[in-house]
Design an enzyme around this catalytic site. Structure first.
Site, PDB file in Angstrom:
ATOM      1  N   SER A  39      72.304  32.962  25.452  1.00 26.00           N
ATOM      2  CA  SER A  39      72.250  34.551  24.414  1.00 26.00           C
ATOM      3  C   SER A  39      73.021  35.820  24.919  1.00 26.00           C
ATOM      4  O   SER A  39      73.084  36.720  24.689  1.00 26.00           O
ATOM      5  CB  SER A  39      71.246  33.871  23.555  1.00 26.00           C
ATOM      6  OG  SER A  39      70.215  34.540  24.753  1.00 26.00           O
ATOM      7  N   GLY A  77      70.372  29.537  23.517  1.00 23.95           N
ATOM      8  CA  GLY A  77      69.699  28.783  23.229  1.00 23.95           C
ATOM      9  C   GLY A  77      70.297  27.349  24.415  1.00 23.95           C
ATOM     10  O   GLY A  77      69.357  27.073  24.836  1.00 23.95           O
ATOM     11  N   ASN A 109      68.466  29.285  30.510  1.00 20.55           N
ATOM     12  CA  ASN A 109      67.113  28.534  29.583  1.00 20.55           C
ATOM     13  C   ASN A 109      67.383  27.024  30.224  1.00 20.55           C
ATOM     14  O   ASN A 109      67.083  26.452  29.726  1.00 20.55           O
ATOM     15  CB  ASN A 109      68.051  28.219  28.475  1.00 20.55           C
ATOM     16  CG  ASN A 109      68.467  29.649  27.666  1.00 20.55           C
ATOM     17  OD1 ASN A 109      68.079  30.222  26.941  1.00 20.55           O
ATOM     18  ND2 ASN A 109      69.151  29.324  26.743  1.00 20.55           N
ATOM     19  N   ASP A 230      63.001  42.487  24.287  1.00 30.30           N
ATOM     20  CA  ASP A 230      62.453  41.728  25.532  1.00 30.30           C
ATOM     21  C   ASP A 230      63.269  41.788  27.129  1.00 30.30           C
ATOM     22  O   ASP A 230      64.004  43.075  27.204  1.00 30.30           O
ATOM     23  CB  ASP A 230      62.745  40.324  24.994  1.00 30.30           C
ATOM     24  CG  ASP A 230      64.456  39.466  24.994  1.00 30.30           C
ATOM     25  OD1 ASP A 230      65.298  40.549  25.401  1.00 30.30           O
ATOM     26  OD2 ASP A 230      64.646  38.769  24.036  1.00 30.30           O
ATOM     27  N   HIS A 233      67.376  39.726  26.626  1.00 32.68           N
ATOM     28  CA  HIS A 233      68.757  40.158  25.844  1.00 32.68           C
ATOM     29  C   HIS A 233      69.523  41.922  26.033  1.00 32.68           C
ATOM     30  O   HIS A 233      68.257  42.618  25.334  1.00 32.68           O
ATOM     31  CB  HIS A 233      68.514  40.024  24.242  1.00 32.68           C
ATOM     32  CG  HIS A 233      68.385  38.823  24.711  1.00 32.68           C
ATOM     33  ND1 HIS A 233      67.081  37.458  24.390  1.00 32.68           N
ATOM     34  CD2 HIS A 233      69.195  37.552  24.465  1.00 32.68           C
ATOM     35  CE1 HIS A 233      67.322  36.406  24.276  1.00 32.68           C
ATOM     36  NE2 HIS A 233      68.756  36.226  24.606  1.00 32.68           N
TER      37      HIS A 233
END
Length: 265
Positions: A39, A77, A109, A230, A233
């Protein structure tokens, strides 16, 4: 006489069709610049609807797309493991050809659990040949999970086997600071990505360090505005900075003479 003219015209049309068909076959297919990652490379559908952007969504504007196609296959993800196990890499391999490019960035991830019921997307830490057989509660199948380096090597080797040019990127840094410096991952995913690229003879962009240096130059307070939701991102402004850093690095290393497809921006 009229019939002869009609037949002659028919032959002329057929000849023109054959010439056009031959030209289409002989015309060289454009190379493709493939982008794969998570992402931070392509967020959501890539249009910024959630006000979060990945750097890969802005890359095409830097290329002469009449001469090269830019295809961003990154998806939120995913880890180095699940981008493969979901069949996404196989779909790219089906069309990947000599002269294409593959730029890859994974790691954000990969640190998750191997077999949790939420995502089961983690890979084993490191770049060795370690593996572990697990029951994947998402796919409801047994699966052998490998190291982050194993998956990254697969991308590089598969791309090379197709005659494509692999470019490995270390993951962009999160908005985490310590003693006035952005926290880097040189002892983990950045270091591992760099070692894989070196071992496999692939191009490497240390996006982790390059972006961190830029953030430190800008300052923590301003950088904070790039991360509205956050610490991972970026918004559009942050993605623009990261995309420019990627392009500048590509111009410097010029993999496969890629500069001939880049615009002067």
């Amino acid at each position: 006489m009229q019939k002869t003219i009609v037949n002659r015209n028919g032959w002329m049309v057929l000849l023109l069709l054959l010439i056009c068909s031959s030209f289409i076959v002989m015309k060289k297919e454009k190379p493709v610049f493939y982008i794969i990652g998570d992402s931070t490379v392509r967020n959501g559908d890539g249009t910024g609807k959630n006000l979060q952007w990945g750097w890969g969504s802005l890359i095409a504007d830097y290329f002469d797309t009449t001469a090269i196609d830019v295809r961003n296959h990154a998806i939120g993800g995913r880890s180095s493991r699940t981008f493969i196990t979901e069949g996404r890499w196989d779909k790219i391999l089906a069309t990947l050809k000599k002269g294409d490019y593959v730029i890859m960035q994974f790691g954000h991830n990969d640190g998750g659990p191997l077999d949790d019921t939420a995502r089961a997307r983690g890979s084993i830490r490191g770049i060795g040949e370690a593996s572990k057989e697990i029951y994947n509660p998402i796919t409801k199948k047994q699966e052998v999970v490998y190291t982050y380096g194993w998956y990254m090597r697969k991308y590089v080797r598969d791309a090379k086997e197709k005659g494509a040019i692999p470019i490995v990127c270390s993951p962009i840094p999160r908005n985490e600071w310590k003693d006035g410096k952005v926290v880097r991952s040189g002892d983990s995913y950045t270091g591992w990505a760099k070692q894989v690229a070196k071992d496999e003879g692939a191009y490497f962009i240390d996006l982790n360090d390059l972006v961190a240096k830029k953030y430190e130059e800008i300052g923590a307070e301003t950088v904070k505005t790039f991360f509205p939701e956050d610490h991972t991102h970026t918004n559009l402004e942050g993605a623009k900075i990261n995309a420019q850093i990627v392009i500048d690095a590509l111009k410097e290393i010029n993999p496969g003479k890629l500069n001939k497809y880049l615009l002067n921006k």
